[in-house]
Design a protein around this motif. Structure first.
Motif, mmCIF file in Angstrom:
data_model
loop_
_atom_site.group_PDB
_atom_site.id
_atom_site.type_symbol
_atom_site.label_atom_id
_atom_site.label_comp_id
_atom_site.label_asym_id
_atom_site.label_seq_id
_atom_site.Cartn_x
_atom_site.Cartn_y
_atom_site.Cartn_z
ATOM 1 N N GLU A 96 -41.926 0.349 -22.477
ATOM 2 C CA GLU A 96 -42.183 0.355 -23.911
ATOM 3 C C GLU A 96 -41.109 1.072 -24.722
ATOM 4 N N PHE A 97 -40.182 1.749 -24.051
ATOM 5 C CA PHE A 97 -39.172 2.511 -24.773
ATOM 6 C C PHE A 97 -37.773 2.215 -24.242
ATOM 7 N N GLY A 98 -36.823 2.124 -25.162
ATOM 8 C CA GLY A 98 -35.442 1.805 -24.812
ATOM 9 C C GLY A 98 -34.778 2.832 -23.916
ATOM 10 N N PHE A 99 -35.160 4.103 -24.016
ATOM 11 C CA PHE A 99 -34.503 5.103 -23.182
ATOM 12 C C PHE A 99 -34.782 4.852 -21.701
ATOM 13 N N ILE A 100 -35.884 4.196 -21.388
ATOM 14 C CA ILE A 100 -36.180 3.884 -19.986
ATOM 15 C C ILE A 100 -35.248 2.774 -19.496
ATOM 16 N N VAL A 101 -34.886 1.860 -20.376
ATOM 17 C CA VAL A 101 -33.911 0.818 -20.022
ATOM 18 C C VAL A 101 -32.545 1.462 -19.798
ATOM 19 N N ARG A 102 -32.191 2.422 -20.616
ATOM 20 C CA ARG A 102 -30.924 3.140 -20.409
ATOM 21 C C ARG A 102 -30.937 3.919 -19.092
ATOM 22 N N ASP A 103 -32.142 4.330 -18.649
ATOM 23 C CA ASP A 103 -32.293 5.036 -17.371
ATOM 24 C C ASP A 103 -32.262 4.082 -16.177
ATOM 25 N N GLY A 104 -32.273 2.751 -16.431
ATOM 26 C CA GLY A 104 -32.216 1.788 -15.335
ATOM 27 C C GLY A 104 -33.328 0.760 -15.320
ATOM 28 N N GLY A 105 -34.271 0.855 -16.265
ATOM 29 C CA GLY A 105 -35.335 -0.142 -16.351
ATOM 30 C C GLY A 105 -34.782 -1.480 -16.806
ATOM 31 N N TYR A 120 -39.436 -2.860 -34.273
ATOM 32 C CA TYR A 120 -39.508 -2.774 -32.821
ATOM 33 C C TYR A 120 -38.187 -3.263 -32.249
ATOM 34 N N TYR A 121 -37.760 -2.641 -31.170
ATOM 35 C CA TYR A 121 -36.448 -2.901 -30.604
ATOM 36 C C TYR A 121 -36.576 -3.479 -29.195
ATOM 37 N N LEU A 122 -35.804 -4.524 -28.944
ATOM 38 C CA LEU A 122 -35.741 -5.145 -27.626
ATOM 39 C C LEU A 122 -34.486 -4.639 -26.934
ATOM 40 N N SER A 123 -34.670 -4.048 -25.753
ATOM 41 C CA SER A 123 -33.544 -3.543 -24.960
ATOM 42 C C SER A 123 -33.566 -4.206 -23.593
ATOM 43 N N ILE A 124 -32.386 -4.581 -23.111
ATOM 44 C CA ILE A 124 -32.250 -5.264 -21.824
ATOM 45 C C ILE A 124 -31.127 -4.598 -21.042
ATOM 46 N N ASN A 125 -31.366 -4.375 -19.759
ATOM 47 C CA ASN A 125 -30.345 -3.813 -18.886
ATOM 48 C C ASN A 125 -29.835 -4.937 -17.984
ATOM 49 N N LEU A 126 -28.630 -5.428 -18.277
ATOM 50 C CA LEU A 126 -28.065 -6.539 -17.512
ATOM 51 C C LEU A 126 -27.681 -6.133 -16.089
ATOM 52 N N LYS A 127 -27.302 -4.887 -15.885
ATOM 53 C CA LYS A 127 -26.986 -4.409 -14.542
ATOM 54 C C LYS A 127 -28.245 -4.472 -13.670
ATOM 55 N N THR A 128 -29.361 -4.030 -14.226
ATOM 56 C CA THR A 128 -30.623 -4.095 -13.492
ATOM 57 C C THR A 128 -31.019 -5.543 -13.249
ATOM 58 N N ALA A 129 -30.843 -6.390 -14.257
ATOM 59 C CA ALA A 129 -31.169 -7.817 -14.105
ATOM 60 C C ALA A 129 -30.358 -8.417 -12.959
ATOM 61 N N ALA A 130 -29.080 -8.118 -12.899
ATOM 62 C CA ALA A 130 -28.226 -8.646 -11.835
ATOM 63 C C ALA A 130 -28.709 -8.152 -10.470
#
Length: 181
Positions: free
Chosen positions: A104-113, A152-162
């Motif tokens: 639910e939060f962008g900082f978790i995506v920055r942490d690797g989510g 509301y902000y959508l954050s995506i981690n492409l490294k995690t996706a890969a």
């Protein structure tokens, strides 16, 4: 509505997902209401929900054991103090098991989510500061209107996706406010 939107985004990110584990603090009535909304949206999306309510830090190992025994195609983490404080374990488990997860939060995506959709903590703090300013200038707290986030902000981690073997759709990437590479 926000839970349904998050489910739609998760399903778009992991289109083959048919079973989604939902981790939430079942001792928190507000989080349980959000879990019920997730269940409703899952039915609309023809997705099975694997409920994994936790109450204390030790419960996460039981939730992980259940997900290992009955593997979900994706995971949805409902944020509160308990799940947020244990995010490192959730992130590590999702990565080790290669499970796409919505936070639910962008900082978790920055942490690797993998992905998140929610309000900005900075926006929330600005609104809180505005309220404090108004109260210090004499406003009665009971007279101030309750406010909801306006963006509301959508954050995506492409490294995690890969790492998960996922390719994010161009439409999802275009909608993203933040992309971690």
């Amino acid at each position: 509505q926000l839970s349904a939107k998050r489910m739609e985004i998760l399903k778009e990110a992991a289109p083959k997902a048919t079973r989604i584990a939902v981790v939430w603090n079942r001792d928190d009535a507000g989080m349980t209401l959000r879990y019920r909304e997730i269940e409703k949206s899952a039915r609309t999306l023809n997705v099975e929900v694997q409920p994994l309510g936790v109450r204390e830090p030790g419960d996460f190992q039981q939730a992980f054991a259940e997900m290992t025994r009955r593997r979900p195609d994706a995971m949805f983490v409902v944020a509160d103090a308990l799940t947020t404080m244990n995010r490192k374990h959730l992130l590590e488990f999702a990565a080790a098991q290669r499970i796409p997860a919505m936070y639910e939060f962008g900082f978790i995506v920055r942490d690797g989510g993998l992905i998140s959709y929610g309000p900005s903590g900075d926006d929330e703090l600005r609104r809180a500061a505005d309220y404090i300013d108004r109260i210090l200038k004499g406003a009665k707290p009971g007279d101030l209107p309750a406010q909801q986030p306006t963006r509301y902000y959508l954050s995506i981690n492409l490294k995690t996706a890969a790492g998960l073997g996922l390719t994010m759709s161009p439409s999802l990437l275009l909608r993203a406010d933040s992309v971690v590479e």
